[in-house]
Motif scaffolding. Sequence first.
Motif, mmCIF file in Angstrom:
data_model
loop_
_atom_site.group_PDB
_atom_site.id
_atom_site.type_symbol
_atom_site.label_atom_id
_atom_site.label_comp_id
_atom_site.label_asym_id
_atom_site.label_seq_id
_atom_site.Cartn_x
_atom_site.Cartn_y
_atom_site.Cartn_z
ATOM 1 N N ALA A 65 37.741 42.873 32.918
ATOM 2 C CA ALA A 65 38.052 42.382 34.260
ATOM 3 C C ALA A 65 38.286 43.586 35.156
ATOM 4 C CB ALA A 65 39.298 41.500 34.240
ATOM 5 N N LEU A 66 37.775 43.511 36.377
ATOM 6 C CA LEU A 66 37.968 44.565 37.369
ATOM 7 C C LEU A 66 38.949 44.072 38.422
ATOM 8 C CD1 LEU A 66 37.283 47.263 38.815
ATOM 9 C CD2 LEU A 66 35.392 46.046 39.925
ATOM 10 N N TYR A 67 39.964 44.878 38.665
ATOM 11 C CA TYR A 67 40.948 44.618 39.713
ATOM 12 C C TYR A 67 40.782 45.703 40.771
ATOM 13 C CZ TYR A 67 43.210 41.650 36.250
ATOM 14 O OH TYR A 67 43.483 40.675 35.326
ATOM 15 N N GLU A 68 40.624 45.299 42.023
ATOM 16 C CA GLU A 68 40.465 46.265 43.109
ATOM 17 C C GLU A 68 41.774 46.421 43.856
ATOM 18 O OE1 GLU A 68 37.106 44.870 45.412
ATOM 19 O OE2 GLU A 68 35.757 46.115 44.225
ATOM 20 N N GLY A 69 42.165 47.676 44.044
ATOM 21 C CA GLY A 69 43.402 47.956 44.765
ATOM 22 C C GLY A 69 44.588 47.317 44.073
ATOM 23 N N PHE A 70 45.478 46.771 44.866
ATOM 24 C CA PHE A 70 46.679 46.154 44.308
ATOM 25 C C PHE A 70 46.562 44.638 44.202
ATOM 26 C CE2 PHE A 70 48.099 50.202 46.065
ATOM 27 C CZ PHE A 70 48.708 50.739 44.951
ATOM 28 N N ASP A 71 45.355 44.104 44.328
ATOM 29 C CA ASP A 71 45.143 42.664 44.226
ATOM 30 C C ASP A 71 45.438 42.219 42.787
ATOM 31 O OD1 ASP A 71 44.319 40.029 44.322
ATOM 32 O OD2 ASP A 71 42.392 40.470 45.278
ATOM 33 N N PRO A 72 46.349 41.260 42.597
ATOM 34 C CA PRO A 72 46.681 40.817 41.237
ATOM 35 C C PRO A 72 45.609 39.936 40.602
ATOM 36 C CG PRO A 72 47.906 39.531 42.825
ATOM 37 C CD PRO A 72 47.165 40.595 43.607
ATOM 38 N N ASN A 73 44.648 39.504 41.387
ATOM 39 C CA ASN A 73 43.563 38.666 40.885
ATOM 40 C C ASN A 73 42.309 39.505 40.663
ATOM 41 O OD1 ASN A 73 45.060 36.163 41.189
ATOM 42 N ND2 ASN A 73 44.803 36.483 43.393
ATOM 43 N N PRO A 74 41.675 39.357 39.518
ATOM 44 C CA PRO A 74 40.463 40.146 39.277
ATOM 45 C C PRO A 74 39.332 39.705 40.203
ATOM 46 C CG PRO A 74 40.795 38.560 37.513
ATOM 47 C CD PRO A 74 41.994 38.473 38.402
ATOM 48 N N CYS A 75 38.531 40.664 40.630
ATOM 49 C CA CYS A 75 37.375 40.348 41.468
ATOM 50 C C CYS A 75 36.122 40.171 40.619
ATOM 51 C CB CYS A 75 37.166 41.415 42.535
ATOM 52 S SG CYS A 75 36.743 43.025 41.898
ATOM 53 N N TRP A 76 36.189 40.558 39.344
ATOM 54 C CA TRP A 76 35.035 40.440 38.461
ATOM 55 C C TRP A 76 35.534 40.280 37.032
ATOM 56 C CZ3 TRP A 76 31.652 45.196 36.906
ATOM 57 C CH2 TRP A 76 30.525 44.777 36.172
ATOM 58 N N ILE A 77 35.101 39.246 36.356
ATOM 59 C CA ILE A 77 35.407 39.022 34.944
ATOM 60 C C ILE A 77 34.078 38.785 34.233
ATOM 61 C CG2 ILE A 77 36.538 37.541 33.245
ATOM 62 C CD1 ILE A 77 38.552 36.765 35.416
ATOM 63 N N ASP A 78 33.911 39.442 33.097
ATOM 64 C CA ASP A 78 32.652 39.304 32.373
ATOM 65 C C ASP A 78 32.873 39.669 30.917
ATOM 66 O OD1 ASP A 78 29.947 38.801 32.007
ATOM 67 O OD2 ASP A 78 29.297 40.219 33.545
ATOM 68 N N ASP A 79 31.862 39.451 30.107
ATOM 69 C CA ASP A 79 31.864 39.940 28.731
ATOM 70 C C ASP A 79 30.462 40.396 28.370
ATOM 71 O OD1 ASP A 79 30.346 37.737 27.302
ATOM 72 O OD2 ASP A 79 32.040 36.558 28.022
ATOM 73 N N VAL A 80 30.411 41.275 27.384
ATOM 74 C CA VAL A 80 29.162 41.879 26.944
ATOM 75 C C VAL A 80 29.173 41.873 25.422
ATOM 76 C CG1 VAL A 80 27.809 44.020 26.961
ATOM 77 C CG2 VAL A 80 29.147 43.398 28.944
#
Length: 99
Positions: A65-80
Amino acid sequence: MVESYEDLHQLISSEIENYLAQHEDATIKFDIAENGSCTMSNTENSNKFVFMFARFGEEYKVGFALYEGFDPNPCWIDDVSNDGFDSNFVQTLIVEHLM
């Protein structure tokens, strides 16, 4: 190929070292949580990735999961799948999303 949390930690930490060797002004922090998940974070822009390892039957995956800045919600969730999560993939995450 990632087949355990130890493999995941080793791959990410070594790719951070490789990136920092070529970009001395960058600041990336690596942490391992008690549950085995790990984070790689850019201390300048506060972007961070959280990584987890999972097994589904005979299949292994790395979730992130990618979190941008101090946002507590991820902007991108994925799996590989574990065979697709390699040094090139980690470098792409660092260059294109973390920095």
